[in-house]
Design an enzyme around this catalytic site. Structure first.
Site, mmCIF file in Angstrom:
data_model
loop_
_atom_site.group_PDB
_atom_site.id
_atom_site.type_symbol
_atom_site.label_atom_id
_atom_site.label_comp_id
_atom_site.label_asym_id
_atom_site.label_seq_id
_atom_site.Cartn_x
_atom_site.Cartn_y
_atom_site.Cartn_z
ATOM 1 N N ASP A 68 -23.125 12.668 5.354
ATOM 2 C CA ASP A 68 -22.548 12.816 6.526
ATOM 3 C C ASP A 68 -22.421 13.449 7.050
ATOM 4 O O ASP A 68 -22.068 13.916 8.576
ATOM 5 C CB ASP A 68 -21.341 11.920 7.144
ATOM 6 N N SER A 69 -22.325 15.586 6.659
ATOM 7 C CA SER A 69 -22.858 16.453 6.881
ATOM 8 C C SER A 69 -23.904 16.611 7.946
ATOM 9 O O SER A 69 -23.842 17.391 8.646
ATOM 10 C CB SER A 69 -22.998 17.447 5.763
ATOM 11 N N ASP A 107 -24.581 8.394 2.333
ATOM 12 C CA ASP A 107 -22.379 8.735 2.718
ATOM 13 C C ASP A 107 -21.903 7.236 2.926
ATOM 14 O O ASP A 107 -22.272 6.931 4.388
ATOM 15 C CB ASP A 107 -22.379 9.018 3.023
ATOM 16 N N LYS A 137 -21.771 7.019 -1.711
ATOM 17 C CA LYS A 137 -20.242 7.574 -1.839
ATOM 18 C C LYS A 137 -20.223 7.540 -0.835
ATOM 19 O O LYS A 137 -20.231 7.931 0.968
ATOM 20 C CB LYS A 137 -21.180 9.165 -1.714
ATOM 21 N N GLU A 139 -14.654 8.818 0.508
ATOM 22 C CA GLU A 139 -14.120 10.244 0.507
ATOM 23 C C GLU A 139 -13.194 8.999 0.112
ATOM 24 O O GLU A 139 -12.196 8.060 -0.163
ATOM 25 C CB GLU A 139 -13.827 10.785 1.505
ATOM 26 N N GLU A 205 -15.175 18.911 -4.648
ATOM 27 C CA GLU A 205 -15.611 19.779 -3.376
ATOM 28 C C GLU A 205 -14.057 21.174 -3.103
ATOM 29 O O GLU A 205 -12.899 20.361 -2.412
ATOM 30 C CB GLU A 205 -15.531 19.094 -1.974
HETATM 31 O O1 KIV Z 1 -21.973 15.121 3.482
HETATM 32 C C1 KIV Z 1 -21.963 15.625 2.527
HETATM 33 O O2 KIV Z 1 -22.563 16.520 2.158
HETATM 34 C C2 KIV Z 1 -21.053 16.466 1.516
HETATM 35 C C3 KIV Z 1 -21.509 16.997 0.405
HETATM 36 C C4 KIV Z 1 -20.398 18.050 1.026
HETATM 37 C C5 KIV Z 1 -21.091 16.536 -0.489
HETATM 38 O O3 KIV Z 1 -20.578 15.103 1.483
#
Ligand code: KIV
Length: 288
Positions: A68-69, A107, A137, A139, A205
């Site tokens: 989600d970056s 994510d 993924k 958090e 992280e």
């Molecule tokens: O969203 C993302 O790119 C991430 C990475 C920094 C692990 O969670």
């Protein structure tokens, strides 16, 4: 691991190595588990579109994270917080279409799993069915273990993410996590909680290198470090940071392997000057 099991887990011809392996089928979470048994380190990158994902896949990167970056690196938001399920589904589907070998991890964006396990299952199912990702993924450590458990019981592999969790930026800021005895103990509890819930790997992280090394020793699932020192089983970087496309400052832990922003800017200016000066197109680029 005994010497015998180490020998059994070791690829004899490199064909099963995660990076540099020769297979063309998709990498699975079982391949990831075997790599930890072999003590094999592996690289992971983010990807947000089919074309760049195909470059990373052809280069042999075994795991691509549709992070989600994308919020900051692709969609023009200031943080990851506004990213939606619709956006993550569209981007994840593109990355799946652009790749053949990499395991694609999608994510779950902020607000798509915090209500509880059932909401998490609905969101994760969408990424698996509509986008075709092989894993998701999310958090959070202890606070997310029920979500992880239900997804794993439902057949969806989960990569956990602890330490700095950018979706909580409004609560925790962007600060190193796990400094001091109490915070270190909490990080270890988080790591064990996600492993016990069934996560196949965990992102660490922005945590002190010594603590990340300890977590890596204690867990039997692989750790994926970002700003967590050299001892984790795998490393992940945001691709726009490591290839030098990100505008402005990047975090200290990023190593820049290229300067794409300059390369692209210079190329675009050369094109513009050719057009303005009448030197493009020439006969070579014309049809009759
Ligand atoms: O969203 C993302 O790119 C991430 C990475 C920094 C692990 O969670």
């Amino acid at each position: 691991m005994t010497q015998l099991s180490a020998a059994r887990a070791k690829p004899s011809d490199g064909s099963k190595a995660l990076y540099g392996g020769k297979g063309t089928r998709r990498i699975t979470v079982r391949d990831i588990a075997l790599a930890k048994e072999r003590g094999e380190k592996w690289p992971m990158l983010t990807a947000y579109d089919a074309m760049t994902a195909s470059v990373f896949d052809e280069a042999g990167i075994p795991v691509l994270l549709v992070g989600d970056s994308a919020g900051n690196c692709h969609l023009g938001y200031e943080t990851t917080v506004p990213v939606t399920m619709d956006e993550m589904t569209m981007l994840s589907a593109a990355v799946v279409r652009g790749t053949q070998r990499a395991l694609i991890v999608g994510d779950l964006p902020f607000g798509s799993y915090q209500e509880g396990p059932v909401q998490a299952l609905r969101s994760a199912t969408r990424l698996v069915k509509d986008a075709g990702v092989g894993a998701v993924k999310l958090e959070g450590g202890e606070r997310s273990h029920e979500q992880i458990r239900l997804l794993v019981e439902s057949g969806i592999p989960v990569m956990a993410h602890i330490g700095l969790t950018p979706q909580s930026v409004n609560a925790m800021g962007y600060r190193v996590q796990g400094r001091g005895e109490e915070a270190a103990q909490q990080l270890l509890r988080d790591a064990k909680a996600v492993q016990d819930a069934g996560a196949f790997a965990v992102v660490l992280e922005l945590v002190p290198a010594e603590l990340a090394a300890e977590v890596t020793r204690v867990l039997h699932i692989p750790t994926v470090g970002i700003g967590a020192g050299p001892e984790t089983d795998a490393q992940v970087l945001v691709w726009t940071d490591m290839l030098g496309l990100t505008q402005g400052r990047v975090p200290k832990f990023v190593k820049k392997y290229a300067a794409l922003r300059e390369v692209m800017g210079d190329a675009v200016k050369a094109y513009a000057e050719d057009v303005v000066g009448g030197t493009f197109p020439t006969e070579e680029h014309s049809v009759h």
